[in-house]
Write a protein that holds these residues in place. Structure first.
Motif, short mmCIF file in Angstrom:
data_model
loop_
_atom_site.label_atom_id
_atom_site.label_comp_id
_atom_site.label_asym_id
_atom_site.label_seq_id
_atom_site.Cartn_x
_atom_site.Cartn_y
_atom_site.Cartn_z
N THR A 26 9.89 -20.38 5.92
CA THR A 26 10.96 -21.18 6.52
C THR A 26 12.10 -20.30 6.99
OG1 THR A 26 11.81 -21.50 4.27
CG2 THR A 26 10.43 -23.24 5.19
N TYR A 27 12.10 -19.01 6.65
CA TYR A 27 13.15 -18.09 7.08
C TYR A 27 12.73 -17.27 8.30
CZ TYR A 27 15.67 -18.93 2.70
OH TYR A 27 16.35 -19.50 1.67
N THR A 28 11.52 -16.72 8.25
CA THR A 28 11.06 -15.86 9.34
C THR A 28 9.54 -15.80 9.34
OG1 THR A 28 11.28 -13.65 10.33
CG2 THR A 28 11.12 -13.77 7.94
N ASP A 29 8.95 -15.51 10.51
CA ASP A 29 7.51 -15.36 10.66
C ASP A 29 7.24 -14.03 11.34
OD1 ASP A 29 7.40 -17.95 9.73
OD2 ASP A 29 7.19 -18.83 11.73
N TYR A 30 6.22 -13.32 10.85
CA TYR A 30 5.87 -12.06 11.51
C TYR A 30 4.45 -11.66 11.15
CZ TYR A 30 6.87 -9.82 7.00
OH TYR A 30 6.88 -9.48 5.68
N ASP A 31 3.86 -10.84 12.04
CA ASP A 31 2.59 -10.16 11.81
C ASP A 31 2.89 -8.67 11.78
OD1 ASP A 31 1.23 -12.56 11.87
OD2 ASP A 31 0.87 -12.44 14.03
N GLN A 32 2.31 -7.97 10.81
CA GLN A 32 2.61 -6.54 10.66
C GLN A 32 1.34 -5.76 10.41
OE1 GLN A 32 4.91 -4.56 7.20
NE2 GLN A 32 6.47 -4.93 8.77
N PHE A 33 1.23 -4.63 11.13
CA PHE A 33 0.10 -3.72 10.97
C PHE A 33 0.65 -2.36 10.54
CE2 PHE A 33 -2.53 -0.33 12.82
CZ PHE A 33 -3.72 -0.56 12.14
N ARG A 34 0.08 -1.79 9.44
CA ARG A 34 0.54 -0.52 8.91
C ARG A 34 -0.64 0.45 8.81
NH1 ARG A 34 3.10 -4.46 5.68
NH2 ARG A 34 1.42 -4.33 4.14
N SER A 35 -0.40 1.67 9.25
CA SER A 35 -1.42 2.70 9.20
C SER A 35 -0.78 3.99 8.69
CB SER A 35 -2.04 2.93 10.58
OG SER A 35 -3.01 3.96 10.54
N ARG A 36 -1.42 4.64 7.70
CA ARG A 36 -0.89 5.87 7.12
C ARG A 36 -2.01 6.89 6.97
NH1 ARG A 36 1.13 1.93 3.72
NH2 ARG A 36 -0.29 2.57 2.03
N LEU A 37 -1.66 8.14 7.23
CA LEU A 37 -2.59 9.24 7.07
C LEU A 37 -1.81 10.41 6.47
CD1 LEU A 37 -5.52 10.21 7.68
CD2 LEU A 37 -4.62 11.17 9.81
N GLU A 38 -2.27 10.90 5.31
CA GLU A 38 -1.58 12.01 4.66
C GLU A 38 -2.58 12.86 3.92
OE1 GLU A 38 1.25 10.20 2.13
OE2 GLU A 38 -0.22 9.05 0.98
N GLY A 39 -2.20 14.11 3.73
CA GLY A 39 -3.10 15.01 3.03
C GLY A 39 -2.55 16.41 2.95
N SER A 40 -3.32 17.27 2.34
CA SER A 40 -2.95 18.68 2.20
C SER A 40 -4.21 19.52 2.20
CB SER A 40 -2.15 18.91 0.91
OG SER A 40 -2.95 18.60 -0.23
N HIS A 41 -4.06 20.76 2.58
CA HIS A 41 -5.20 21.68 2.63
C HIS A 41 -4.71 23.07 2.25
CE1 HIS A 41 -8.99 23.44 3.73
NE2 HIS A 41 -8.39 24.27 4.58
N ARG A 42 -5.39 23.70 1.30
CA ARG A 42 -5.01 25.04 0.88
C ARG A 42 -5.75 26.05 1.75
NH1 ARG A 42 -1.83 26.83 -2.75
NH2 ARG A 42 -1.56 24.74 -3.66
N LEU A 43 -4.96 26.72 2.60
CA LEU A 43 -5.54 27.72 3.50
C LEU A 43 -5.94 28.97 2.75
CD1 LEU A 43 -2.96 27.31 6.42
CD2 LEU A 43 -5.19 26.21 6.18
N ARG A 44 -5.10 29.35 1.79
CA ARG A 44 -5.36 30.50 0.93
C ARG A 44 -4.85 30.15 -0.46
NH1 ARG A 44 -2.59 34.72 4.70
NH2 ARG A 44 -1.04 34.51 3.05
N PRO A 45 -5.17 30.94 -1.47
CA PRO A 45 -4.64 30.62 -2.81
C PRO A 45 -3.12 30.54 -2.85
CG PRO A 45 -6.42 32.22 -2.98
CD PRO A 45 -6.15 32.04 -1.51
N ASP A 46 -2.44 31.27 -1.97
CA ASP A 46 -0.98 31.28 -1.97
C ASP A 46 -0.38 30.60 -0.74
OD1 ASP A 46 -1.87 33.11 -0.16
OD2 ASP A 46 -0.38 34.65 -0.64
N LEU A 47 -1.18 29.78 -0.04
CA LEU A 47 -0.69 29.13 1.18
C LEU A 47 -1.29 27.73 1.29
CD1 LEU A 47 0.97 29.49 3.79
CD2 LEU A 47 -1.12 30.30 4.90
#
Length: 687
Positions: A560-581
């Motif tokens: 009764t206050y507001t109407d909406y449609d919402q789409f959310r997309s997230r992409l996250e991560g990590s990668h170790r290139l070297r033991p110290d990086l």
């Protein structure tokens, strides 16, 4: 000396004195001397006794430089520039030890001293204001325990900190906090007690404002245990609070004093009805009395009986009373509830209760009574793990009396810069709004820290830049709102959720769905807008693969206050290139389509995109570095663009530590643009 001569000397002494009392006294002193000597030798073997013994100590001496810069530009105004240069030299020392004996006096201490030179410059419209401040900085943290293992022990503490503001540029430039107090602790076997006193002072200095807060607190608690069948606890808290806030910036002049004294007493008693303690009767009582800038009295009592019938079946019965008295208003709340909980094997839990609540805020009376049923299911499947649940509450609400006003105390919420956060009730009286921090120790000012937004019958809050509230901070809000009466209706609250986590085939995938529906029946059409009614559906999945997490969600909200449609997309991560990086990243978007058209809101759509990249590593074994960049853009009802970069570097070489960093952020919000720069360098020698 030969033994026979020693014995002969004793005989001569006895024969010469011929006083039995003297002989008895000599024997007593000789015995005490032998006992004390033996005890002293044992103590030396077990505990090294020294007048002052330092177990741990160390510290550092260093210098630190901070630069903050901000440029502000508005479409229809002249640009403004802010500069803050701060140079700090300091000496820091830490110690931990005891005096005479660890059981007699145990202490830990931290002391920091230094100087700070601060230069602030503000330019706007061709005018330039310069402000300089040279301050002596002092900081200490002392904690002492006396007779630590004695049945009656004592604690003393004192802390003080004075430092310039190193955060985002605001009106404030210096903050001082001071706390000291002590406590008495009685470790009695039957009634252990604690009594503590604390005095806290908090001061803030600003170019256009000044604030000073003092708070005295006395706390007492005592507990008692009667065998294994009853436990009791009594708590008392007294608080004396004063705050003096003054601000003048050419537009707003504020001179506000807030003070109150409060007493808070609570008592809890639990009686165990069986040896397993799973069946018990718990009584809780509380009285709160406050006088000052805002008068408030609270009385409450609750009785809860919990019975464990079998390993899988238990029931409970609850009754409570709560009264709030403030100004000329009084609100009484009565509550009763009875329910049962049952667990079938390990997979299915069920709950059923009947409840009733009466709220009497004269001349309005509201009765809510109904029933709640809930099922929760958990099961290991051939592909993974399945969980689901369904809950349904059916209530009847009856209101009698006239149209009235109700007062809400401490409604929690987070408020933001550029985004309006609405209060939970409609038809709020704007002049009744009081906003404080979560601890209740700071009262914020409308027009200086936040602004009130009115949209239809809804009321919201928004942060103002440069105030005491940061973007996204939690706050507590007190307010009054009006509502209609003399009608009754039914409300249905349904909640369903299901989730499956795959452990085979597509390992790392989780699929979920959530649905909630709140519907009101038999509500007069002219009063329906004052009652919240909504349907919220959300479906999504989460996939984890190695160091990558991918999330997709779709939400459909109708109310009764507001109407909406919402789409959310997230992409996250990590990668170790070297033991110290290591390389990290994140990206996402939120797309919102509103079905209601609010004037001057920026349209019916809102698009939010964000992303960030990061790189961090080690420099041999003594150093570290990191780089991070982020950006976000939102258009529609909220129009803002933010991007920035952060760099950090640290190095430890022998007893020298070097740390440096830089941050740059660009803000483009509505009709204004701001860029901020922060650079810091710190060099310290550890000893």
């Amino acid at each position: 000396m030969p033994r026979h001569k020693n014995r002969e000397g004793i005989r001569q002494l006895v024969a010469a004195t011929r006083h039995k009392r003297l002989l008895v006294l000599c024997g007593i002193f000789l015995a005490l001397g032998l006992v004390s000597t033996a005890y002293a030798q044992r103590v030396r073997r077990e505990y090294p006794v020294a007048p002052i013994r330092v177990l741990e100590h160390g510290g550092e001496v260093g210098v630190e430089y901070n630069y903050w810069g901000e440029n502000q530009r508005r479409d229809n105004g002249s640009p403004s520039r802010f500069r803050n240069h701060t140079f700090q030299e300091y000496f820091l020392y830490r110690a931990k030890g005891y005096i005479y004996h660890p059981r007699f006096l145990d202490y830990r201490a931290k002391v920091k001293m230094g100087f700070a030179q601060q230069r602030i410059r503000r330019s706007s419209g061709g005018d330039t204001d310069r402000f300089s401040d040279d301050s002596f900085l002092s900081e200490y943290d002392l904690f002492v325990t006396l007779l630590k293992e004695h049945p009656v022990s004592f604690t003393l503490f004192a802390t003080r900190k004075e430092s310039p503001i190193f955060g985002l540029f605001t009106d404030r430039y210096m903050v001082q906090s001071e706390t000291y107090g002590g406590g008495i602790h009685w470790a009695n076997d039957y009634v252990p007690m604690n009594l503590n006193y604390t005095r806290s002072k908090f001061k803030e200095w600003g170019v256009d404002s000044r604030s000073e807060t003092t708070m005295d607190t006395v706390e007492y608690n005592a507990s008692n245990r009667v065998g294994d069948w009853m436990r009791s606890e009594l708590r008392y808290r007294y608080q004396d609070y004063t705050q003096d806030f003054r601000a003048s910036n050419g537009i707003t002049n504020i001179d506000r004093e807030t003070d109150f004294k409060s007493h808070d007493v609570s008592f809890t008693n639990t009686i165990f009805l069986n040896e397993s303690k799973r069946s018990n009767l718990t009584s809780i009582g509380r009285y709160f009395h406050q006088r000052g800038s805002q008068d408030l009295d609270t009385y409450s009592w609750q009785e809860r009986l919990q019975l464990q019938h079998t390993d899988n079946l238990r029931s409970y019965y609850l009754a409570s009373f709560h009264r709030n008295e403030f100004a000329n208003n009084k609100v009484d709340t009565y509550r009763a509830e009875a329910g049962i909980d049952h667990q079938l094997y390990r997979s299915l839990e069920s709950h059923l209760d009947v409840h009733w609540r009466r709220t009497d805020f004269d001349p309005i009376v509201e009765d809510v009574y109904g029933v709640t049923g809930r099922l929760d299911y958990r099961k290991q499947t051939g592909w993974g793990f399945l969980s689901a649940g369904y809950a349904h509450t059916l209530d009847r609400v009856e209101r009698t009396g006239q149209t009235g006003t109700r007062f809400i105390i401490d409604e929690p919420m987070n408020i933001f810069l550029g985004v309006t956060t609405y209060l939970s009730n409609p038809d709020v009286i704007p002049t009744s709004i009081v906003v404080t921090n979560p601890a209740g120790t700071t009262t914020f000012t409308e027009g200086f820290d936040y602004v009130v937004i009115k949209t239809g019958n809804r009321t919201g809050l928004r942060v103002l830049a440069g105030g005491l509230i940061a973007d996204g901070d939690p706050v507590l809000v007190d307010y009054s709102f009006t509502f209609d009466s003399d009608f009754d209706y039914l409300t249905s609250d349904q909640n369903f959720h299901i989730r499956h986590d795959f452990q085979k085939i597509i390992k790392g995938l989780a699929v979920y769905y959530h649905w909630r529906d709140v519907t009101n029946y038999n509500v007069p059409s002219d009063r329906n807008l004052n009652l919240l009614e909504y349907t919220d559906q959300m479906a999504g999945f989460e996939y984890r693969w190695r160091d990558l997490t991918w999330t997709e969600e779709y939400q459909k909200y109708r109310s009764t206050y507001t109407d909406y449609d919402q789409f959310r997309s997230r992409l996250e991560g990590s990668h170790r290139l070297r033991p110290d990086l290591r390389f990290t990243w994140n990206a996402g978007l939120t797309l919102t389509d509103y079905d209601d058209n609010i004037p001057n809101s920026g349209g019916n759509r809102d698009r939010f995109y964000y992303g960030g990249l990061g790189l961090d590593g080690r420099i041999k074994s003594n150093g570290y570095w990191s780089l991070e960049g982020r950006a976000q853009h939102e258009s529609g009802r909220t129009d803002r663009t933010i991007y920035g970069a952060v760099a950090r570097l640290g190095w430890h070489w022998r007893k020298v530590r070097l740390e440096a960093g830089a941050r740059y952020e660009e803000y483009d919000i509505y009709d204004s643009n701001r860029d901020r720069t922060h650079v810091y360098v710190q060099i310290a020698r550890i000893f």
